[in-house]
Design a protein around this motif. Structure first.
Motif, PDB file in Angstrom:
ATOM      1  N   ASP A 319       8.516  67.162  30.994  1.00  0.00           N
ATOM      2  CA  ASP A 319       9.942  66.921  31.271  1.00  0.00           C
ATOM      3  C   ASP A 319      10.667  66.453  30.016  1.00  0.00           C
ATOM      4  OD1 ASP A 319       9.662  67.671  33.889  1.00  0.00           O
ATOM      5  OD2 ASP A 319       9.371  65.627  34.644  1.00  0.00           O
ATOM      6  N   ASN A 320       9.986  65.592  29.242  1.00  0.00           N
ATOM      7  CA  ASN A 320      10.596  65.114  27.997  1.00  0.00           C
ATOM      8  C   ASN A 320      10.788  66.263  27.017  1.00  0.00           C
ATOM      9  OD1 ASN A 320      10.818  62.445  28.795  1.00  0.00           O
ATOM     10  ND2 ASN A 320       8.813  61.873  27.983  1.00  0.00           N
ATOM     11  N   VAL A 321       9.831  67.185  26.974  1.00  0.00           N
ATOM     12  CA  VAL A 321       9.969  68.332  26.075  1.00  0.00           C
ATOM     13  C   VAL A 321      11.177  69.171  26.473  1.00  0.00           C
ATOM     14  CG1 VAL A 321       8.889  70.461  25.291  1.00  0.00           C
ATOM     15  CG2 VAL A 321       7.510  68.389  25.519  1.00  0.00           C
ATOM     16  N   ARG A 322      11.309  69.468  27.773  1.00  0.00           N
ATOM     17  CA  ARG A 322      12.448  70.280  28.221  1.00  0.00           C
ATOM     18  C   ARG A 322      13.775  69.572  27.999  1.00  0.00           C
ATOM     19  NH1 ARG A 322       8.547  71.960  32.177  1.00  0.00           N
ATOM     20  NH2 ARG A 322       8.963  70.116  33.451  1.00  0.00           N
ATOM     21  N   ARG A 323      13.759  68.265  28.162  1.00  0.00           N
ATOM     22  CA  ARG A 323      15.005  67.515  28.035  1.00  0.00           C
ATOM     23  C   ARG A 323      15.443  67.381  26.579  1.00  0.00           C
ATOM     24  NH1 ARG A 323      13.376  63.194  30.232  1.00  0.00           N
ATOM     25  NH2 ARG A 323      13.838  63.903  32.354  1.00  0.00           N
ATOM     26  N   HIS A 324      14.495  67.160  25.679  1.00  0.00           N
ATOM     27  CA  HIS A 324      14.861  66.849  24.293  1.00  0.00           C
ATOM     28  C   HIS A 324      14.635  68.017  23.331  1.00  0.00           C
ATOM     29  CE1 HIS A 324      15.450  62.689  25.471  1.00  0.00           C
ATOM     30  NE2 HIS A 324      14.227  62.663  26.001  1.00  0.00           N
ATOM     31  N   ALA A 325      13.704  68.930  23.671  1.00  0.00           N
ATOM     32  CA  ALA A 325      13.435  70.049  22.769  1.00  0.00           C
ATOM     33  C   ALA A 325      14.033  71.355  23.280  1.00  0.00           C
ATOM     34  CB  ALA A 325      11.933  70.206  22.547  1.00  0.00           C
ATOM     35  N   GLY A 326      14.471  71.364  24.531  1.00  0.00           N
ATOM     36  CA  GLY A 326      15.093  72.564  25.066  1.00  0.00           C
ATOM     37  C   GLY A 326      14.106  73.438  25.816  1.00  0.00           C
ATOM     38  N   GLU A 327      14.657  74.356  26.631  1.00  0.00           N
ATOM     39  CA  GLU A 327      13.826  75.235  27.445  1.00  0.00           C
ATOM     40  C   GLU A 327      13.028  76.236  26.615  1.00  0.00           C
ATOM     41  OE1 GLU A 327      13.244  75.180  30.588  1.00  0.00           O
ATOM     42  OE2 GLU A 327      14.671  73.644  31.238  1.00  0.00           O
ATOM     43  N   GLN A 328      13.465  76.498  25.387  1.00  0.00           N
ATOM     44  CA  GLN A 328      12.798  77.506  24.563  1.00  0.00           C
ATOM     45  C   GLN A 328      11.615  76.958  23.774  1.00  0.00           C
ATOM     46  OE1 GLN A 328      13.661  80.666  24.986  1.00  0.00           O
ATOM     47  NE2 GLN A 328      15.100  79.829  26.485  1.00  0.00           N
ATOM     48  N   ALA A 329      11.407  75.649  23.833  1.00  0.00           N
ATOM     49  CA  ALA A 329      10.295  75.042  23.085  1.00  0.00           C
ATOM     50  C   ALA A 329       8.956  75.475  23.688  1.00  0.00           C
ATOM     51  CB  ALA A 329      10.414  73.525  23.106  1.00  0.00           C
ATOM     52  N   ARG A 330       8.003  75.698  22.835  1.00  0.00           N
ATOM     53  CA  ARG A 330       6.665  76.046  23.286  1.00  0.00           C
ATOM     54  C   ARG A 330       5.811  74.784  23.371  1.00  0.00           C
ATOM     55  NH1 ARG A 330       5.057  80.948  23.946  1.00  0.00           N
ATOM     56  NH2 ARG A 330       2.882  80.281  23.761  1.00  0.00           N
ATOM     57  N   VAL A 331       4.913  74.783  24.370  1.00  0.00           N
ATOM     58  CA  VAL A 331       4.075  73.606  24.619  1.00  0.00           C
ATOM     59  C   VAL A 331       2.626  74.066  24.769  1.00  0.00           C
ATOM     60  CG1 VAL A 331       3.679  71.592  26.084  1.00  0.00           C
ATOM     61  CG2 VAL A 331       5.994  72.492  25.824  1.00  0.00           C
ATOM     62  N   TRP A 332       1.715  73.268  24.231  1.00  0.00           N
ATOM     63  CA  TRP A 332       0.279  73.533  24.355  1.00  0.00           C
ATOM     64  C   TRP A 332      -0.390  72.322  25.006  1.00  0.00           C
ATOM     65  CZ3 TRP A 332       3.326  74.738  20.270  1.00  0.00           C
ATOM     66  CH2 TRP A 332       3.386  76.098  19.894  1.00  0.00           C
ATOM     67  N   ILE A 333      -1.128  72.569  26.068  1.00  0.00           N
ATOM     68  CA  ILE A 333      -1.875  71.504  26.758  1.00  0.00           C
ATOM     69  C   ILE A 333      -3.355  71.752  26.531  1.00  0.00           C
ATOM     70  CG2 ILE A 333      -2.347  70.358  28.959  1.00  0.00           C
ATOM     71  CD1 ILE A 333       0.297  71.427  30.000  1.00  0.00           C
ATOM     72  N   LEU A 334      -4.033  70.764  25.979  1.00  0.00           N
ATOM     73  CA  LEU A 334      -5.467  70.862  25.693  1.00  0.00           C
ATOM     74  C   LEU A 334      -6.204  69.811  26.506  1.00  0.00           C
ATOM     75  CD1 LEU A 334      -7.931  71.896  24.081  1.00  0.00           C
ATOM     76  CD2 LEU A 334      -7.330  70.222  22.300  1.00  0.00           C
ATOM     77  N   VAL A 335      -7.200  70.233  27.281  1.00  0.00           N
ATOM     78  CA  VAL A 335      -8.010  69.325  28.097  1.00  0.00           C
ATOM     79  C   VAL A 335      -9.417  69.270  27.502  1.00  0.00           C
ATOM     80  CG1 VAL A 335      -8.887  68.807  30.396  1.00  0.00           C
ATOM     81  CG2 VAL A 335      -6.681  69.959  30.134  1.00  0.00           C
ATOM     82  N   GLU A 336      -9.880  68.071  27.207  1.00  0.00           N
ATOM     83  CA  GLU A 336     -11.225  67.876  26.652  1.00  0.00           C
ATOM     84  C   GLU A 336     -12.005  66.932  27.560  1.00  0.00           C
ATOM     85  OE1 GLU A 336     -11.080  67.518  22.079  1.00  0.00           O
ATOM     86  OE2 GLU A 336      -9.129  66.777  22.750  1.00  0.00           O
ATOM     87  N   ASP A 337     -13.184  67.362  27.963  1.00  0.00           N
ATOM     88  CA  ASP A 337     -14.041  66.555  28.836  1.00  0.00           C
ATOM     89  C   ASP A 337     -15.185  65.984  28.006  1.00  0.00           C
ATOM     90  OD1 ASP A 337     -15.257  65.344  30.942  1.00  0.00           O
ATOM     91  OD2 ASP A 337     -15.864  67.183  31.971  1.00  0.00           O
ATOM     92  N   GLU A 338     -15.006  64.762  27.536  1.00  0.00           N
ATOM     93  CA  GLU A 338     -16.028  64.092  26.735  1.00  0.00           C
ATOM     94  C   GLU A 338     -16.990  63.338  27.652  1.00  0.00           C
ATOM     95  OE1 GLU A 338     -16.332  64.554  23.627  1.00  0.00           O
ATOM     96  OE2 GLU A 338     -14.453  65.620  23.254  1.00  0.00           O
ATOM     97  N   ASP A 340     -17.744  60.197  27.833  1.00  0.00           N
ATOM     98  CA  ASP A 340     -17.262  58.901  28.300  1.00  0.00           C
ATOM     99  C   ASP A 340     -15.799  58.898  28.695  1.00  0.00           C
ATOM    100  OD1 ASP A 340     -19.784  57.819  27.779  1.00  0.00           O
ATOM    101  OD2 ASP A 340     -19.261  57.399  25.694  1.00  0.00           O
ATOM    102  N   GLU A 341     -15.057  59.939  28.375  1.00  0.00           N
ATOM    103  CA  GLU A 341     -13.633  59.932  28.661  1.00  0.00           C
ATOM    104  C   GLU A 341     -13.107  61.360  28.755  1.00  0.00           C
ATOM    105  OE1 GLU A 341     -11.535  58.027  25.495  1.00  0.00           O
ATOM    106  OE2 GLU A 341     -12.314  59.364  23.959  1.00  0.00           O
ATOM    107  N   VAL A 342     -11.933  61.467  29.336  1.00  0.00           N
ATOM    108  CA  VAL A 342     -11.209  62.725  29.411  1.00  0.00           C
ATOM    109  C   VAL A 342      -9.961  62.598  28.545  1.00  0.00           C
ATOM    110  CG1 VAL A 342      -9.922  64.310  30.901  1.00  0.00           C
ATOM    111  CG2 VAL A 342     -12.067  63.302  31.695  1.00  0.00           C
ATOM    112  N   ILE A 343      -9.748  63.590  27.685  1.00  0.00           N
ATOM    113  CA  ILE A 343      -8.609  63.568  26.766  1.00  0.00           C
ATOM    114  C   ILE A 343      -7.717  64.761  27.075  1.00  0.00           C
ATOM    115  CG2 ILE A 343      -7.872  63.549  24.357  1.00  0.00           C
ATOM    116  CD1 ILE A 343     -10.701  62.618  23.615  1.00  0.00           C
ATOM    117  N   VAL A 344      -6.445  64.490  27.306  1.00  0.00           N
ATOM    118  CA  VAL A 344      -5.457  65.540  27.531  1.00  0.00           C
ATOM    119  C   VAL A 344      -4.376  65.405  26.463  1.00  0.00           C
ATOM    120  CG1 VAL A 344      -3.812  66.576  29.135  1.00  0.00           C
ATOM    121  CG2 VAL A 344      -5.901  65.510  30.004  1.00  0.00           C
ATOM    122  N   THR A 345      -4.177  66.465  25.711  1.00  0.00           N
ATOM    123  CA  THR A 345      -3.191  66.459  24.627  1.00  0.00           C
ATOM    124  C   THR A 345      -2.071  67.434  24.963  1.00  0.00           C
ATOM    125  OG1 THR A 345      -4.950  65.987  23.030  1.00  0.00           O
ATOM    126  CG2 THR A 345      -2.833  66.748  22.153  1.00  0.00           C
TER     127      THR A 345
END
Length: 417
Positions: A319-338, A340-345
């Motif tokens: 939501d922050n990306v759409r609000r501040h970077a605009g609808e045309q901004a590209r986004v990458w979501i990376l999920v890592e399952d370590e 001891d922890e789960v990392i989402v970037t």
């Protein structure tokens, strides 16, 4: 119509029931033969003849009862054991005292073991222990004293029946596991078939609509853009095969059966809240033409509350990306399952956040990042780091420790207890 794999029914214990049926008939004949060879030594042979008449009729009439687990009911098992115990207790009345004292066989002889084994095959080692204990007490009462041969026979029946009961329980557990594995394999093949059909049809049509809409322009361009987003979302769903219907294995008269269990979604208070949730299934809806989702091939399991909170934090970041970077901004979501922890970037290619802007927004009362993202992760025992360079986009890194989030989750505490 394409062939679908059907649920298969199997039973590794069925051969045991067939063996038990044969054992009861053979041991009945053996017991009658023992009596026939020594009937002149009995003090009341007429009583033994009456008992063997009942034993023979009972054995033959109840053969269907020991053909399967469903037919072998608790009342039948109780009556069958009563027949065996009655024969043991009638032995000192019908037979000569010298033969009983010298360790002569009881009236049912080894037929009694068949009754105990029926308990073992039906109910496992606990039922076998109960039945063999009752037989042991009856044998001790019949002999009047714990002679060595009596104790030997009692212990032999006890150990054998409990061992068989335990083996049956292990076989049933293995049977359920195998049924579940075969069902998963069948579901995977079906998913691959559907993926091929969808790829050959729906995905190609959506891709064509996207291309044609971009060429035509105007309202068609918007329609093409929407088709492109649906193509990406559908491709992600098909390739991941997320959240299949849960299947539980159960025992029936014919063995282990796999049945489908419809589960409510996580967070609605239904059964779906009881077990771990695949985080990928909650993040998949965010994928689109301008949002790329990279995830592990295996499920990323978190406690239901933790998975929902992480997904909500990702949604707030988008939501922050759409609000501040605009609808045309590209986004990458990376999920890592370590381990001891789960990392989402979550990374975007927007203009970035000026230095000090987050602190200023928090001071002005705009708490989107502070509460929607950092607050959620802090409640889970994790952290949220925002890294932004003006002109080079923004990166939000969410970390959730696996052990810590289970401790903080009220349902997780209940599971651990």
């Amino acid at each position: 119509m394409a062939r679908r794999d059907t649920v298969m029914r199997m039973s590794v214990e069925q051969p045991l029931w067939r063996a038990l049926t044969g054992y009861r008939v053979l041991t009945m004949i053996y017991a009658i033969g023992l009596f026939a060879s020594a009937h002149d030594e009995f003090t009341r042979p007429w009583l033994a003849v009456a008992y063997f008449a009942v034993l023979g009729a009972w054995t033959l009439a109840t053969l269907p009862r020991v053909a399967s687990a469903a037919a072998c009911t608790k009342p039948f098992l109780a009556a069958d054991l009563a027949v065996a115990l009655t024969g043991i207790l009638l032995t000192p009345v019908a037979d000569a005292a010298e033969r009983v004292h010298d360790g002569g066989p009881t009236l049912p002889s080894i037929w009694t073991a068949g009754s105990v084994l029926a308990f073992a095959v039906k109910g496992g080692w606990r039922w076998a222990a109960l039945a063999s204990t009752l037989v042991a007490v009856a044998n001790l009462v019949e002999r009047g004293n714990p002679a060595r041969d009596t104790v030997h026979n009692v212990v032999l029946v006890w150990v054998a029946s409990i061992a068989i009961g335990y083996v049956v329980e292990v076989a049933r557990a293995s049977e359920r596991t195998l049924a579940r594995a075969l069902e998963i394999e069948a579901a995977t093949r079906e998913r691959e078939r559907l993926a091929r059909d969808i790829h050959d049809g729906v995905l190609q049509v959506l891709a064509m609509v996207q291309r044609r809409g971009a060429v035509i322009g105007g309202e068609a361009a918007e329609l093409g853009r929407m088709a492109g987003e649906q193509e990406v979302a559908l491709r992600t769903l098909v390739s991941g095969g997320l959240v299949p219907a849960s299947r539980a294995s159960e025992d029936t008269a014919r063995g282990a059966v796999v049945r489908t269990v419809e589960e409510d979604g996580p967070g609605d208070g239904g059964p779906g809240d009881g077990g771990p949730v695949d985080l990928r299934s909650l993040l998949a809806p965010h994928a689109g033409s301008r949002v790329s989702l990279a995830e592990p091939g295996a499920p990323v399991l978190l406690a239901p509350r933790a998975a929902r909170e992480v997904a909500a934090a990702v949604g707030a970041a988008l939501d922050n990306v759409r609000r501040h970077a605009g609808e045309q901004a590209r986004v990458w979501i990376l999920v890592e399952d370590e381990p001891d922890e789960v990392i989402v970037t979550v990374r975007d290619d927007g203009p970035g956040i000026p230095e000090g802007r987050l602190a200023q927004a928090e001071g002005e009362g705009r708490l989107g990042v502070a509460l929607s993202i950092r607050g959620r992760l802090r409640d889970l025992g994790g952290s949220a780091d925002v890294i932004s360079v003006p002109g080079q986009g923004t990166e939000v890194e969410l970390r959730v420790p696996k052990d810590r989030q289970r401790t903080n989750d009220p349902r997780g505490k209940a599971e651990q207890r």
